[in-house]
Design a protein around this motif. Sequence first.
Motif, PDB file in Angstrom:
ATOM      1  N   LEU A 134       5.059  50.143  58.949  1.00  0.00           N
ATOM      2  CA  LEU A 134       4.354  49.393  57.650  1.00  0.00           C
ATOM      3  C   LEU A 134       5.428  47.486  57.812  1.00  0.00           C
ATOM      4  CD1 LEU A 134       3.410  51.832  55.497  1.00  0.00           C
ATOM      5  CD2 LEU A 134       2.164  50.624  56.165  1.00  0.00           C
ATOM      6  N   LEU A 135       6.541  47.621  57.785  1.00  0.00           N
ATOM      7  CA  LEU A 135       7.383  47.033  57.687  1.00  0.00           C
ATOM      8  C   LEU A 135       7.261  45.380  58.970  1.00  0.00           C
ATOM      9  CD1 LEU A 135      10.802  48.324  56.289  1.00  0.00           C
ATOM     10  CD2 LEU A 135       9.292  46.497  54.922  1.00  0.00           C
ATOM     11  N   ALA A 136       6.464  46.537  59.331  1.00  0.00           N
ATOM     12  CA  ALA A 136       6.397  45.081  60.901  1.00  0.00           C
ATOM     13  C   ALA A 136       5.124  44.086  60.406  1.00  0.00           C
ATOM     14  CB  ALA A 136       5.718  45.381  62.181  1.00  0.00           C
ATOM     15  N   VAL A 137       4.241  44.342  59.469  1.00  0.00           N
ATOM     16  CA  VAL A 137       3.226  44.081  58.325  1.00  0.00           C
ATOM     17  C   VAL A 137       2.835  43.667  57.508  1.00  0.00           C
ATOM     18  CG1 VAL A 137       1.889  44.993  60.849  1.00  0.00           C
ATOM     19  CG2 VAL A 137       1.351  46.252  58.339  1.00  0.00           C
ATOM     20  N   SER A 138       4.316  43.853  56.394  1.00  0.00           N
ATOM     21  CA  SER A 138       4.326  44.172  55.347  1.00  0.00           C
ATOM     22  C   SER A 138       5.606  44.000  54.186  1.00  0.00           C
ATOM     23  CB  SER A 138       3.557  45.132  54.726  1.00  0.00           C
ATOM     24  OG  SER A 138       3.941  46.288  54.931  1.00  0.00           O
ATOM     25  N   GLU A 139       5.338  44.312  53.237  1.00  0.00           N
ATOM     26  CA  GLU A 139       7.551  44.116  52.660  1.00  0.00           C
ATOM     27  C   GLU A 139       6.966  44.971  51.554  1.00  0.00           C
ATOM     28  OE1 GLU A 139       7.539  41.095  50.140  1.00  0.00           O
ATOM     29  OE2 GLU A 139       7.033  39.541  51.505  1.00  0.00           O
ATOM     30  N   ALA A 140       8.992  45.822  51.334  1.00  0.00           N
ATOM     31  CA  ALA A 140       9.198  47.344  50.464  1.00  0.00           C
ATOM     32  C   ALA A 140       9.414  46.584  49.638  1.00  0.00           C
ATOM     33  CB  ALA A 140      10.333  48.080  51.041  1.00  0.00           C
ATOM     34  N   TRP A 141       9.625  47.105  48.469  1.00  0.00           N
ATOM     35  CA  TRP A 141      10.130  46.946  47.203  1.00  0.00           C
ATOM     36  C   TRP A 141      10.056  48.422  46.677  1.00  0.00           C
ATOM     37  CZ3 TRP A 141      11.398  42.057  46.082  1.00  0.00           C
ATOM     38  CH2 TRP A 141      11.468  41.830  44.683  1.00  0.00           C
TER      39      TRP A 141
ATOM     40  N   THR B 184       1.316  43.361  41.881  1.00  0.00           N
ATOM     41  CA  THR B 184       1.587  42.538  41.171  1.00  0.00           C
ATOM     42  C   THR B 184       2.132  41.054  42.350  1.00  0.00           C
ATOM     43  OG1 THR B 184       4.255  42.270  40.523  1.00  0.00           O
ATOM     44  CG2 THR B 184       1.986  42.168  38.971  1.00  0.00           C
ATOM     45  N   ARG B 185       2.385  42.241  43.588  1.00  0.00           N
ATOM     46  CA  ARG B 185       2.780  41.955  44.800  1.00  0.00           C
ATOM     47  C   ARG B 185       2.050  41.994  46.284  1.00  0.00           C
ATOM     48  NH1 ARG B 185       7.936  40.203  44.325  1.00  0.00           N
ATOM     49  NH2 ARG B 185       9.315  40.257  42.222  1.00  0.00           N
ATOM     50  N   PRO B 186       0.938  41.604  46.218  1.00  0.00           N
ATOM     51  CA  PRO B 186       0.387  41.709  47.112  1.00  0.00           C
ATOM     52  C   PRO B 186       0.607  42.107  49.038  1.00  0.00           C
ATOM     53  CG  PRO B 186      -0.132  39.463  46.287  1.00  0.00           C
ATOM     54  CD  PRO B 186       0.360  39.988  45.506  1.00  0.00           C
ATOM     55  N   ARG B 187       2.075  41.757  48.821  1.00  0.00           N
ATOM     56  CA  ARG B 187       2.551  41.544  50.587  1.00  0.00           C
ATOM     57  C   ARG B 187       3.143  43.052  50.600  1.00  0.00           C
ATOM     58  NH1 ARG B 187       1.078  40.993  54.349  1.00  0.00           N
ATOM     59  NH2 ARG B 187       2.786  40.524  55.190  1.00  0.00           N
ATOM     60  N   VAL B 188       3.439  43.794  49.335  1.00  0.00           N
ATOM     61  CA  VAL B 188       3.753  44.697  49.579  1.00  0.00           C
ATOM     62  C   VAL B 188       2.768  46.028  50.215  1.00  0.00           C
ATOM     63  CG1 VAL B 188       5.704  46.675  47.622  1.00  0.00           C
ATOM     64  CG2 VAL B 188       5.865  44.038  48.069  1.00  0.00           C
ATOM     65  N   GLY B 189       3.595  46.808  50.618  1.00  0.00           N
ATOM     66  CA  GLY B 189       3.150  47.742  51.582  1.00  0.00           C
ATOM     67  C   GLY B 189       3.784  49.290  51.109  1.00  0.00           C
ATOM     68  N   ILE B 190       4.822  49.124  50.812  1.00  0.00           N
ATOM     69  CA  ILE B 190       5.338  50.361  50.196  1.00  0.00           C
ATOM     70  C   ILE B 190       6.284  50.313  49.318  1.00  0.00           C
ATOM     71  CG2 ILE B 190       7.577  52.076  51.157  1.00  0.00           C
ATOM     72  CD1 ILE B 190       7.071  51.003  53.954  1.00  0.00           C
ATOM     73  N   VAL B 191       5.653  51.069  48.514  1.00  0.00           N
ATOM     74  CA  VAL B 191       7.096  50.641  47.150  1.00  0.00           C
ATOM     75  C   VAL B 191       7.515  52.441  46.826  1.00  0.00           C
ATOM     76  CG1 VAL B 191       6.801  51.317  44.188  1.00  0.00           C
ATOM     77  CG2 VAL B 191       5.243  49.111  45.915  1.00  0.00           C
ATOM     78  N   THR B 192       8.990  52.574  46.625  1.00  0.00           N
ATOM     79  CA  THR B 192       9.504  53.358  46.680  1.00  0.00           C
ATOM     80  C   THR B 192      10.637  53.839  45.473  1.00  0.00           C
ATOM     81  OG1 THR B 192      10.850  55.086  47.868  1.00  0.00           O
ATOM     82  CG2 THR B 192      11.569  53.060  47.570  1.00  0.00           C
ATOM     83  N   SER B 193      10.712  55.148  45.187  1.00  0.00           N
ATOM     84  CA  SER B 193      12.039  55.381  43.482  1.00  0.00           C
ATOM     85  C   SER B 193      13.203  55.814  44.430  1.00  0.00           C
ATOM     86  CB  SER B 193      11.381  55.544  42.994  1.00  0.00           C
ATOM     87  OG  SER B 193       9.972  56.908  43.179  1.00  0.00           O
ATOM     88  N   ASP B 194      13.693  55.714  43.408  1.00  0.00           N
ATOM     89  CA  ASP B 194      15.461  56.600  43.427  1.00  0.00           C
ATOM     90  C   ASP B 194      14.834  57.744  43.293  1.00  0.00           C
ATOM     91  OD1 ASP B 194      16.245  54.556  43.748  1.00  0.00           O
ATOM     92  OD2 ASP B 194      17.481  54.159  41.373  1.00  0.00           O
ATOM     93  N   ILE B 195      14.986  59.580  43.678  1.00  0.00           N
ATOM     94  CA  ILE B 195      14.850  60.352  43.981  1.00  0.00           C
ATOM     95  C   ILE B 195      16.338  61.171  42.969  1.00  0.00           C
ATOM     96  CG2 ILE B 195      14.207  62.136  45.324  1.00  0.00           C
ATOM     97  CD1 ILE B 195      12.395  60.327  46.843  1.00  0.00           C
ATOM     98  N   ASP B 196      16.018  62.320  42.515  1.00  0.00           N
ATOM     99  CA  ASP B 196      16.862  62.994  42.028  1.00  0.00           C
ATOM    100  C   ASP B 196      17.219  64.328  42.455  1.00  0.00           C
ATOM    101  OD1 ASP B 196      17.817  60.770  39.956  1.00  0.00           O
ATOM    102  OD2 ASP B 196      17.000  61.663  38.435  1.00  0.00           O
TER     103      ASP B 196
END
Length: 197
Positions: free
Chosen positions: A189-196, A112-124
């Motif tokens: 990657l942040l120079a060419v895309s977004e993070a979420w 749903t977000r084509p500009r996102v190049g990195i998706v991360t998550s919380d980590i336990d």
Amino acid sequence: MSVDLAFVIPVYQDQAGAEETLESLRQADWPVSGAVVLVDDGSNPALAIRPTEWAPLRVELVRLSENQGIEGALNAGLARARQLEAKYIARVDAKDTIRGDRLTKQIGIMETRPRVGIVTSDIDFVDGAGRQLFRFVGPRTDREARRRMHINSCLGHTGSMLRAKFLDEVGQYSRDYPAAEDYDLFFRLLAVSEAWC
């Protein structure tokens, strides 16, 4: 045969950890076609992994003849993922486990977000008995990620999913920053895309 998602797992001398992670991935929900690229980074003896024993996971085993370190192993994994024409590349390390819904949530954001190049998550982070030691909390917006990245690596590497087309733009993991290969790649990657998150 191409896949939508490739998981890249570098492994060195950790048979039990590799098996624990593969079992976690086998139990997870896979909303798209996928493969697990397991890179044996010169383990001696070689990892005793038979891909067919991990069905229905599609396990692609890459064996390196000698230990190349995490950057070399990751780059070998990325190369195989790109041969599979994966649109998304997820990361996890041997002995890590994932939540069953991680892939569904991350793919949903990517779709749903084509500009996102990195998706991360919380980590336990847990001890040997499974007791939580602490939780790594990722940024909730692209703006927060950009602000925090100047302080430390705020995007959890083993909880990340990357969009391959942006990786193609910035290149592989650099060997110039030992133990900070993820930090460097995420900055590029942040120079060419977004993070979420």
